[in-house]
Design a protein around this motif. Structure first.
Motif, short mmCIF file in Angstrom:
data_model
loop_
_atom_site.label_atom_id
_atom_site.label_comp_id
_atom_site.label_asym_id
_atom_site.label_seq_id
_atom_site.Cartn_x
_atom_site.Cartn_y
_atom_site.Cartn_z
N GLU A 107 -6.96 4.37 2.28
CA GLU A 107 -7.87 3.60 1.43
C GLU A 107 -8.25 4.39 0.18
OE1 GLU A 107 -8.26 4.12 4.67
OE2 GLU A 107 -8.08 2.14 5.60
N THR A 108 -7.28 4.52 -0.72
CA THR A 108 -7.47 5.17 -2.02
C THR A 108 -7.01 4.20 -3.10
OG1 THR A 108 -5.24 6.10 -2.03
CG2 THR A 108 -6.99 7.44 -1.02
N ILE A 109 -7.19 4.59 -4.37
CA ILE A 109 -6.82 3.66 -5.43
C ILE A 109 -5.31 3.42 -5.48
CG2 ILE A 109 -8.85 3.90 -6.89
CD1 ILE A 109 -7.41 5.98 -8.54
N ASN A 110 -4.50 4.44 -5.25
CA ASN A 110 -3.05 4.22 -5.25
C ASN A 110 -2.61 3.43 -4.03
OD1 ASN A 110 -2.32 5.44 -7.72
ND2 ASN A 110 -2.54 7.46 -6.82
N GLY A 111 -3.24 3.71 -2.90
CA GLY A 111 -2.97 2.90 -1.72
C GLY A 111 -3.36 1.45 -1.93
N LYS A 112 -4.43 1.24 -2.67
CA LYS A 112 -4.89 -0.13 -2.95
C LYS A 112 -3.86 -0.91 -3.73
CE LYS A 112 -8.51 -2.89 -5.09
NZ LYS A 112 -9.87 -2.93 -5.68
N LYS A 113 -3.27 -0.29 -4.74
CA LYS A 113 -2.27 -0.99 -5.56
C LYS A 113 -1.12 -1.51 -4.70
CE LYS A 113 -1.58 2.29 -8.71
NZ LYS A 113 -1.02 2.95 -9.90
N ALA A 114 -0.57 -0.63 -3.89
CA ALA A 114 0.59 -1.01 -3.06
C ALA A 114 0.21 -2.07 -2.03
CB ALA A 114 1.16 0.23 -2.38
N CYS A 115 -0.93 -1.88 -1.36
CA CYS A 115 -1.34 -2.83 -0.33
C CYS A 115 -1.70 -4.18 -0.93
CB CYS A 115 -2.51 -2.27 0.46
SG CYS A 115 -2.07 -0.95 1.60
N ALA A 116 -2.35 -4.18 -2.09
CA ALA A 116 -2.73 -5.44 -2.72
C ALA A 116 -1.50 -6.28 -3.09
CB ALA A 116 -3.57 -5.17 -3.97
N VAL A 117 -0.49 -5.63 -3.64
CA VAL A 117 0.73 -6.36 -4.00
C VAL A 117 1.44 -6.86 -2.75
CG1 VAL A 117 3.03 -6.10 -5.01
CG2 VAL A 117 1.03 -5.29 -6.25
N ALA A 118 1.53 -6.02 -1.73
CA ALA A 118 2.16 -6.44 -0.48
C ALA A 118 1.44 -7.64 0.11
CB ALA A 118 2.19 -5.28 0.52
N LYS A 119 0.12 -7.60 0.10
CA LYS A 119 -0.67 -8.70 0.65
C LYS A 119 -0.54 -9.96 -0.20
CE LYS A 119 -5.27 -9.67 2.53
NZ LYS A 119 -6.62 -9.10 2.79
N TYR A 120 -0.60 -9.79 -1.51
CA TYR A 120 -0.47 -10.92 -2.44
C TYR A 120 0.86 -11.64 -2.26
CZ TYR A 120 -0.25 -13.46 -6.88
OH TYR A 120 -0.12 -14.44 -7.83
N LEU A 121 1.92 -10.86 -2.08
CA LEU A 121 3.27 -11.42 -1.93
C LEU A 121 3.57 -11.85 -0.49
CD1 LEU A 121 5.21 -8.75 -4.02
CD2 LEU A 121 4.71 -11.10 -4.72
N GLU A 122 2.66 -11.52 0.42
CA GLU A 122 2.90 -11.74 1.85
C GLU A 122 4.21 -11.05 2.27
OE1 GLU A 122 2.64 -15.95 2.62
OE2 GLU A 122 0.50 -16.00 2.21
N SER A 123 4.37 -9.84 1.76
CA SER A 123 5.58 -9.06 2.07
C SER A 123 5.62 -8.73 3.56
CB SER A 123 5.60 -7.76 1.27
OG SER A 123 5.61 -8.02 -0.11
N PRO A 124 6.79 -8.80 4.17
CA PRO A 124 6.90 -8.52 5.61
C PRO A 124 6.94 -7.02 5.89
CG PRO A 124 9.05 -9.09 4.74
CD PRO A 124 8.08 -9.23 3.58
N VAL A 125 5.81 -6.37 5.63
CA VAL A 125 5.76 -4.93 5.82
C VAL A 125 4.98 -4.59 7.08
CG1 VAL A 125 5.90 -4.43 3.34
CG2 VAL A 125 3.67 -4.61 4.44
N GLU A 126 5.33 -3.47 7.67
CA GLU A 126 4.54 -2.87 8.73
C GLU A 126 3.64 -1.84 8.08
OE1 GLU A 126 5.19 -0.05 12.72
OE2 GLU A 126 6.91 -1.00 11.72
N TYR A 127 2.34 -2.03 8.18
CA TYR A 127 1.39 -1.12 7.56
C TYR A 127 1.18 0.09 8.47
CZ TYR A 127 0.18 -4.90 4.35
OH TYR A 127 0.23 -5.89 3.39
N VAL A 128 1.34 1.26 7.92
CA VAL A 128 1.14 2.50 8.67
C VAL A 128 0.05 3.30 7.95
CG1 VAL A 128 2.20 4.57 9.62
CG2 VAL A 128 3.58 2.49 9.32
N ARG A 129 -1.10 3.41 8.59
CA ARG A 129 -2.23 4.12 7.98
C ARG A 129 -2.07 5.63 8.19
NH1 ARG A 129 -7.72 5.67 9.19
NH2 ARG A 129 -9.09 5.29 7.39
N ILE A 130 -2.06 6.35 7.08
CA ILE A 130 -1.98 7.81 7.11
C ILE A 130 -3.38 8.34 6.79
CG2 ILE A 130 -0.94 9.84 6.03
CD1 ILE A 130 1.02 8.20 7.70
N ASP A 131 -4.03 8.90 7.79
CA ASP A 131 -5.41 9.35 7.62
C ASP A 131 -5.43 10.71 6.93
OD1 ASP A 131 -8.07 10.11 7.83
OD2 ASP A 131 -8.32 9.18 9.81
N LEU A 132 -5.80 10.69 5.66
CA LEU A 132 -5.82 11.93 4.88
C LEU A 132 -6.85 12.91 5.42
CD1 LEU A 132 -5.52 10.57 1.22
CD2 LEU A 132 -3.70 11.08 2.86
#
Length: 216
Positions: free
Chosen positions: A14-39
């Motif tokens: 949950e960072t700004i760069n993570g937000k960009k990628a996740c927002a686009v994936a969600k907007y496009l309904e991309s068939p991705v598997e989300y893997v949370r990397i806990d910094l």
């Protein structure tokens, strides 16, 4: 730690760069598997993750044999794969998108990112007090580049005109945190109007998968 299931894995936090990628994936309904990397737990330094992104940073994407890092590249890849005009088909518009992505990385979000790091990341991870000299300089430069952005949005709905692109997701990424990070965008009416439009997009307001789903 993960949610979804497909040939693509999107590694995020949950960072700004993570937000960009996740927002686009969600907007496009991309068939991705989300893997949370806990910094906060150092998961970005684990050998398995470093095999995906040797920089040890998020986001990162695995798509078959393709391994991508850098949020801008990931956004463009997801949009192109989805045949979405978030990554335009017109070559001239593609260059325009690249212009804004480069400008943002080198100027606007570069300065806003300094403020984000000092006022949000440092307190969250116990990294000390804000660097007064760095934040003062970043505030001045951020206002200078905000003026450029505001003028560019004059008479336009989005950065490229009437249609949304990955450039909008990239350049606007720090705006939701403006008050907390002291980002100087007061008085820039075109930025405020543009931000309001983006805030109407559900994937932008809530880009990240829930922690409950990510743990499933």
């Amino acid at each position: 730690m993960t949610t979804g299931g497909s040939g693509m894995k999107l590694y995020y936090f949950e960072t700004i760069n993570g937000k960009k990628a996740c927002a686009v994936a969600k907007y496009l309904e991309s068939p991705v598997e989300y893997v949370r990397i806990d910094l906060s737990k150092g998961e970005h330094k684990a050998p398995d993750f470093l095999a995906v992104n040797p920089n040890g940073k998020i986001p990162a994407l695995e798509d078959g044999d393709v391994r991508l890092w850098e949020s801008n590249a990931i956004m463009c890849h997801l949009a192109r794969k989805a045949k979405s005009e978030l990554w335009p088909t017109d070559p001239a518009k593609q260059i325009e998108v690249l212009k804004w992505l480069s400008w943002n990385s080198e100027h606007f979000t570069r300065q806003a990112g300094t403020l984000y790091f000092n006022y949000l990341v440092k307190p969250k991870f116990g990294l000390g007090v804000p660097d007064e000299k760095a934040t003062e300089e970043a505030i001045g430069l951020a206002r200078q580049f905000a003026a450029v952005l505001d003028r560019a949005l004059e008479g336009r709905t989005f950065l490229l005109g009437d249609h949304l692109t990955v450039a909008d997701f990239a350049v606007s990424v720090t705006l939701p945190y403006a008050e907390a990070i002291r980002l100087p965008i007061e008085g820039f009416d075109n930025i405020a109007r543009w931000q309001s439009l983006l805030d109407e997009i559900p994937a932008w307001r809530e880009p990240f998968p829930s922690l409950q789903a990510a743990a499933a």
